[in-house]
Structure formats: structure tokens, C-alpha cells
Design a protein around this motif. Structure first.
Motif, short mmCIF file in Angstrom:
data_model
loop_
_atom_site.label_atom_id
_atom_site.label_comp_id
_atom_site.label_asym_id
_atom_site.label_seq_id
_atom_site.Cartn_x
_atom_site.Cartn_y
_atom_site.Cartn_z
N SER A 25 4.40 -60.29 -74.60
CA SER A 25 3.76 -60.06 -76.01
C SER A 25 3.39 -61.25 -76.58
N ALA A 26 2.18 -61.80 -77.00
CA ALA A 26 1.98 -63.00 -77.66
C ALA A 26 2.41 -62.59 -79.04
N LYS A 27 2.38 -61.38 -79.52
CA LYS A 27 2.60 -61.03 -80.75
C LYS A 27 4.20 -61.15 -81.20
N THR A 28 4.80 -60.49 -80.33
CA THR A 28 6.49 -60.69 -80.54
C THR A 28 7.17 -61.76 -79.78
N GLY A 29 6.47 -62.32 -78.71
CA GLY A 29 6.93 -63.38 -78.09
C GLY A 29 7.96 -63.00 -76.95
N ALA A 30 7.84 -61.53 -76.70
CA ALA A 30 8.52 -60.97 -75.41
C ALA A 30 8.05 -61.65 -74.01
N GLY A 31 8.76 -61.88 -73.23
CA GLY A 31 8.49 -62.21 -71.87
C GLY A 31 7.78 -63.90 -71.91
N LEU A 32 7.85 -64.54 -73.21
CA LEU A 32 7.24 -65.91 -72.98
C LEU A 32 8.12 -66.70 -71.83
N ASP A 33 9.47 -66.66 -72.18
CA ASP A 33 10.10 -67.57 -71.36
C ASP A 33 10.28 -67.28 -69.90
N GLU A 34 10.05 -66.06 -69.90
CA GLU A 34 10.02 -65.54 -68.25
C GLU A 34 8.53 -66.14 -67.60
N LEU A 35 7.62 -65.95 -68.26
CA LEU A 35 6.19 -66.51 -68.07
C LEU A 35 6.38 -68.11 -67.78
N ILE A 36 7.09 -68.85 -68.59
CA ILE A 36 7.27 -70.29 -68.32
C ILE A 36 7.92 -70.66 -66.99
N GLU A 37 9.14 -69.49 -66.93
CA GLU A 37 9.81 -69.82 -65.50
C GLU A 37 9.09 -69.52 -64.43
N LYS A 38 8.25 -68.69 -64.72
CA LYS A 38 7.13 -68.31 -63.27
C LYS A 38 6.21 -69.42 -63.15
N ILE A 39 5.85 -70.07 -64.22
CA ILE A 39 4.88 -71.26 -64.13
C ILE A 39 5.75 -72.34 -63.36
N LEU A 40 7.09 -72.62 -63.75
CA LEU A 40 7.75 -73.73 -63.51
C LEU A 40 8.07 -73.31 -62.05
N LEU A 41 8.36 -72.07 -61.36
CA LEU A 41 8.57 -71.69 -60.02
C LEU A 41 7.37 -71.99 -59.23
#
Ligand code: GDP
Length: 297
Positions: free
Chosen positions: A160-176
Motif C-alpha cells: 500500500s503506497a498509502k499506508t506503507g505496508a509491504g514496502l520493505d518486502e518490495l525492496i527486499e525482493k528488488i535486492l534479491l
């Protein structure tokens, strides 16, 4: 051109991934770019100064760098690709969980596939009552995108771009994803870069945001870019700070180019001003000849 040589394996060092966000209009590309920018630990320290320049780099909590092209939409992606500039390593496909797969979602899938760029699916707006992420995953199957949650290989994440939910996970997936790709470049050579955006500033003159592909771009470097030439007078990072050197995958705004280049133009550093003028005037002649040849009669 002299840009086809390959750097020796032993000169290569890991470089940050360059990520483009694509998706249907209103599915949250801009919001996600803003939210991701907000996770930058450096920006936090600096107190949130931002300047728009077409690309930005964040430092993650783990200290890794990720570059985002802040030019959402397919136009920039396809335009650059048409000009031979493949600057994107990874595409994040944003799909709104309430709206689902829409025409521009399908377009984005096709462009990404044609470019041979790996994709990560970000199912956005999961904070909404109408959100149905599972339906998004199922509908993606129809376009041969099989996400992890459906036992496929494409990474997917609910955000959720609004609440920030899942952003850390998205970044982890990009790094992976980046790790799997073993992205590397030689930082110890004359720079080559790609123009992301360029404009004429009333006070500062021509300004170009470039993304360094290999080598390190330095203040004082003599350069050729498209049909223009110049010398790097100053460089600014995405926080508006002056920098002396820009390594691979770093976006910087360059001052000191003689004219305004075009998005997708390649920048190369040469060893003399005479050489820079020779290359740029040759390219100007070529461009004129091409225009004359294709002009309607
Ligand atoms: P773009 O056209 O893809 O760049 O989409 P925008 O980022 O402009 O977002 C379109 C609309 O959706 C805006 O009104 C945003 O505030 C809203 N929006 C974006 N992300 C979210 C989200 O995660 N949750 C909710 N509820 N709204 C969102």
C-alpha cells in the motif's frame, strides 16, 4: 562509435539495480515512487529535501543502494529502448488490487517481456476494502505471468503506497532479484552514461539528468552527449547536493553541456575538447543528413 568495448571481468564490481515502475494509470506508480523515496535512510538524515530530476537513489536499511527511474509510464521506457538505451534492470509492475488487470497493465507486461527485463508484481492499494489480490494473481495467469503465490517464478508482493505496508518486502525482493542478476560494472574507467531527462534552465543553462552505466563521471570530465559536447562544470545528486564523482547506477544532474541533449542519448567521456568537438560535429552532420534524407518532398 567507441562504445562497444567490453570491460575485463576482473575490473567489474557490483552496482545497484536500476528499477522502473510501470502499470495502468491511477494504479499508484507515482504514489509508490514517492513512498519508496520516503524509505531512503539518507533522505531521513538530510531532512527530506527533494528535487525532481527523473531518477533517484535510495539507501536501504541494510545499506544497499537502489536506483528508481522517476519517469513513470511506458512512454519513457519504450522511447529510451527505441533509442537503444536499455537502462532498466528490473520492472516493478503495479496493479491496483481493487481495479485489477487493465489495458496498460497488459501493455506493460508486453513491453517488459520484449525488453527481456525481469518483473516483480506489486499488488497495490491493499488497504482498500475492495482489494482482491488473489483475483489479480489469477488474472495474471491469463497473460502468462505466474507469480510465486501461484507456484510461479515471478516475485509478487502486496503493498500500500498509502499506508506503507509491504514496502520493505518490495525492496527486499528488488535486492534479491538484483543479486540473482549479478549486476556489475567497472567503476575505474572513463564514464559512459545515459540521458534520462534534459532541459534548458534559465539561470544554469542546459541541464541533463544522466544515469552512469559504467565508469565514474567526474567534475572536469570532457564529454560528448548525442550531438552536444561540453565539460562537467558541476554535478548535483537527487537531494540537490553537489557531488564530485558519480559511480555506476548513480543518477546525477550535469551542468556544463553546450546544448540540451535528448532522453536516451549516450554520454561518453573523451580525452580532449578537440576530440569532443570532432565527435559532436560529426554527429550533427549525420543528424542533418538523416533529416534531409527523410524529409518529405
Ligand atoms: P499513477 O497514475 O499510477 O501514477 O497513480 P497515482 O500514484 O497518481 O495514484 C492514483 C490514485 O490512487 C491517487 O489518488 C492516490 O492517492 C491513490 N493511491 C495510490 N496508492 C494507493 C494505495 O496504496 N491505497 C489507496 N487507498 N490509494 C492509493
Amino acid at each position: 562509435d567507441t562504445t562497444t568495448d567490453v570491460d575485463a571481468e576482473e575490473t567489474l564490481q557490483p552496482r545497484p539495480p536500476v528499477v522502473t515502475i510501470m502499470g495502468h494509470v491511477d494504479h499508484g506508480k507515482t504514489s509508490l515512487l514517492d513512498a519508496l523515496r520516503g524509505t531512503d535512510v539518507v533522505r531521513g538524515e538530510a531532512g527530506g529535501i527533494t528535487q525532481h530530476m527523473g531518477a533517484y537513489q535510495i539507501k536501504t536499511k541494510g545499506g544497499e543502494l537502489v536506483t528508481f527511474l522517476d519517469t513513470p509510464g511506458h512512454a519513457a521506457f519504450t522511447q529510451m529502448r527505441m533509442r537503444g538505451a536499455n537502462v532498466t534492470d528490473i520492472v516493478v509492475l503495479v496493479v491496483a488490487a481493487d481495479d485489477g488487470i487493465m489495458p496498460q497493465t497488459v501493455e506493460a507486461i508486453n513491453h517488459t517481456r520484449a525488453a527481456g527485463v525481469p518483473m516483480i508484481v506489486a499488488i497495490n492499494k491493499i488497504d482498500k476494502h475492495e482489494a482482491n489480490p488473489q483475483k489479480v494473481r489469477e488474472r495474471l495467469l491469463e497473460h502468462e505471468v505466474v507469480v510465486e503465490a501461484m507456484s510461479g517464478e515471478v516475485q509478487d508482493v502486496e503493498v500500500s503506497a498509502k499506508t506503507g505496508a509491504g514496502l520493505d518486502e518490495l525492496i527486499e525482493k528488488i535486492l534479491l532479484q538484483a543479486e540473482l542478476m549479478e549486476l556489475k560494472a567497472n567503476p575505474d574507467r572513463e564514464a559512459e552514461a545515459t540521458v534520462i531527462e534534459a532541459k534548458l534552465d534559465k539561470g544554469k543553462g542546459p541541464l541533463a539528468t544522466v544515469l552512469v552505466n559504467r565508469g565514474t563521471l567526474k567534475v572536469g570530465d570532457i564529454l560528448v552527449v548525442g550531438t552536444e559536447s561540453g565539460r562537467v562544470r558541476a554535478m548535483l545528486d537527487d537531494k540537490g547536493r553537489q557531488v564530485k564523482a558519480a559511480p555506476p547506477s548513480m543518477p546525477v544532474e550535469v551542468l556544463g553541456i553546450g546544448g540540451v541533449p535528448m532522453a536516451g542519448d549516450r554520454l561518453s567521456v573523451v580525452d580532449s575538447e578537440q576530440r569532443a568537438r570532432e565527435v559532436s560535429s560529426y554527429r550533427q552532420e549525420q543528424a542533418t543528413a538523416k533529416r534531409t534524407a527523410t524529409a518529405p518532398t
